[in-house]
Design an enzyme around this catalytic site. Structure first.
Site, short mmCIF file in Angstrom:
data_model
loop_
_atom_site.label_atom_id
_atom_site.label_comp_id
_atom_site.label_asym_id
_atom_site.label_seq_id
_atom_site.Cartn_x
_atom_site.Cartn_y
_atom_site.Cartn_z
N GLU A 1 -3.12 7.64 -4.04
CA GLU A 1 -3.05 6.32 -3.44
C GLU A 1 -2.82 5.25 -4.49
O GLU A 1 -3.45 5.27 -5.55
CB GLU A 1 -4.37 6.05 -2.70
N TYR B 1 0.85 -1.20 0.00
CA TYR B 1 0.00 0.00 0.00
C TYR B 1 0.89 1.24 0.00
O TYR B 1 1.88 1.31 0.73
CB TYR B 1 -0.91 0.04 1.23
#
Length: 387
Positions: A195, A108
């Site tokens: 992101e 992530y």
């Protein structure tokens, strides 16, 4: 402002960040040809702005071009029901056909502004593919953060990030370069969120942005005409889109008391006191300090278009805005579209007596009060069938 995955990836590619080859389409008849062009084994991804599409069946692997066509038929034109869309779901109008990747590891990566610290924060985690809220809750020690003091991510910070993902060798070097490019993109494009989830290490040893999500600061869009032009309003609440046309600060909520207030602070206080007396606000609506008759009329129309609104509460403290102007705007709107729900009004401040006189002589009946507490209490009573 949110953009779709394929649009976010286009920005990543402009900054030299590796993403899988993919083609967007809204035509089922082209899916098989696209899949063949990409090697046959592909991933079909719904292009929606709501999160949680994977769990809702909006991302599926197809091992052949024929299978890709069948999978696409189940996604394109269907409604996805995610935790963000609620029971109404969101219609899938476009799909991204993307080459499948040989995934070795998933990570992530995210960049946001930490308002409390007044700094940008660059986050990474070896738990990729999960929602970041779940990672923070279930694996807090696996979420590594770097606070950025200046508008630049330094190489030593990028190396810290890559090190905490457990990367080494060429993959480590690739990740460092990607992090530096990603932060540059975030700053130069005035993003509010960037992101990559997941960022992957392939079996071939490459670092690839398998998914991408970007939000942009609405107040900075005047500097980025190209970004503003790709905005997709189709998934936004229709009333919020309508409110933007009139420069109204409106947010749709889940309650039953429609609020029209001047000033963000007063609006928040009004919402709080509605909750205190046992109901919920149906919206946040700030008409601003210098609202005109036309502004009030437009705001009133938007309020009444929301069928969940049982009672309208107008709470005005006239500092710059005049109470008589508010009263005239409400009456004009009521005449144009009709009033089929109770209205509670509190007018205090500049020209309050004139405003109250206008309401008194209007061809409609209003509940008028001097204090916010009395007005809110009455509005909540009316939602429960009171008189």
């Amino acid at each position: 402002m949110k953009v779709h995955e394929y649009q976010a990836k286009n920005f990543l590619k402009k900054y030299g960040i590796t993403v899988p080859n993919g083609i967007v389409t809204d035509d089922i008849s082209k899916v098989k040809e696209i899949a063949e062009q990409l090697g046959g084994k592909v991933v079909v991804k719904a292009q929606v702005l709501a999160g949680g599409r994977g769990k809702a069946g909006g991302v599926k692997l197809a091992k052949t071009a024929e299978e890709a066509e069948q999978v696409a038929k189940t996604i394109l034109g269907a409604k996805l029901h995610t935790h963000q869309t609620g029971p109404e779901g969101v219609l899938v109008k476009k799909i991204l056909i993307e080459e499948a990747a040989n995934i070795e590891k998933e990570f992530y990566v995210g960049i946001v502004l930490d308002r409390a610290a007044e700094k940008y924060i660059f986050m990474v985690s070896p738990f990729g593919g999960m929602e970041i809220e779940e990672v923070a809750k279930e694996h807090p020690d696996a979420l590594f953060k770097v606070f950025i003091d200046y508008l630049e991510l330094f190489p030593f910070q990028a190396r810290q990030l890559a090190f905490n993902l457990g990367l080494s060798g060429d993959a480590f070097k690739q990740a460092v370069k990607l992090f530096l490019k990603l932060f540059k993109l975030h700053i130069e494009l005035d993003a509010s969120l960037t992101e990559i989830n997941p960022l992957i290490l392939t079996k071939e040893g490459n670092i690839v942005a398998l998914d991408a999500k970007m939000n942009f600061d609405d107040n900075a869009l005047y500097r980025h005409k190209d970004i503003a032009e790709i905005k997709d309003d189709s998934e936004d609440d229709k009333l919020e889109v309508e409110a933007k046309k009139y420069d109204l600060n409106y947010v749709k909520l889940d309650g039953e008391v429609g609020c029209m207030v001047n000033g963000a602070g007063l609006a928040m206080a009004t919402m709080d006191i509605i909750k205190y007396y046992g109901s919920m606000p149906a919206n946040f609506l700030d008409v601003g300090g210098g609202a005109s008759v036309e502004t009030v009329r437009n705001a009133f129309k938007i309020l009444l278009e929301d069928k969940s609104v049982k009672v309208v509460l107008i709470n005005i403290f006239g500092g710059i805005v005049r109470c008589d102007r508010i009263a005239n705007g409400v009456i004009q709107a009521a005449k144009e579209i009709g009033v089929d729900r109770p209205m509670v009004i509190r007018l205090v401040g500049t020209n309050q007596e004139e405003g109250r006189e206008i309401l008194k002589n209007a061809p409609f009946s209003f509940y008028t009060f001097d204090t916010m507490s009395e007005a809110a209490k009455k509005a909540v009573e009316l939602t429960k069938g009171g008189n």
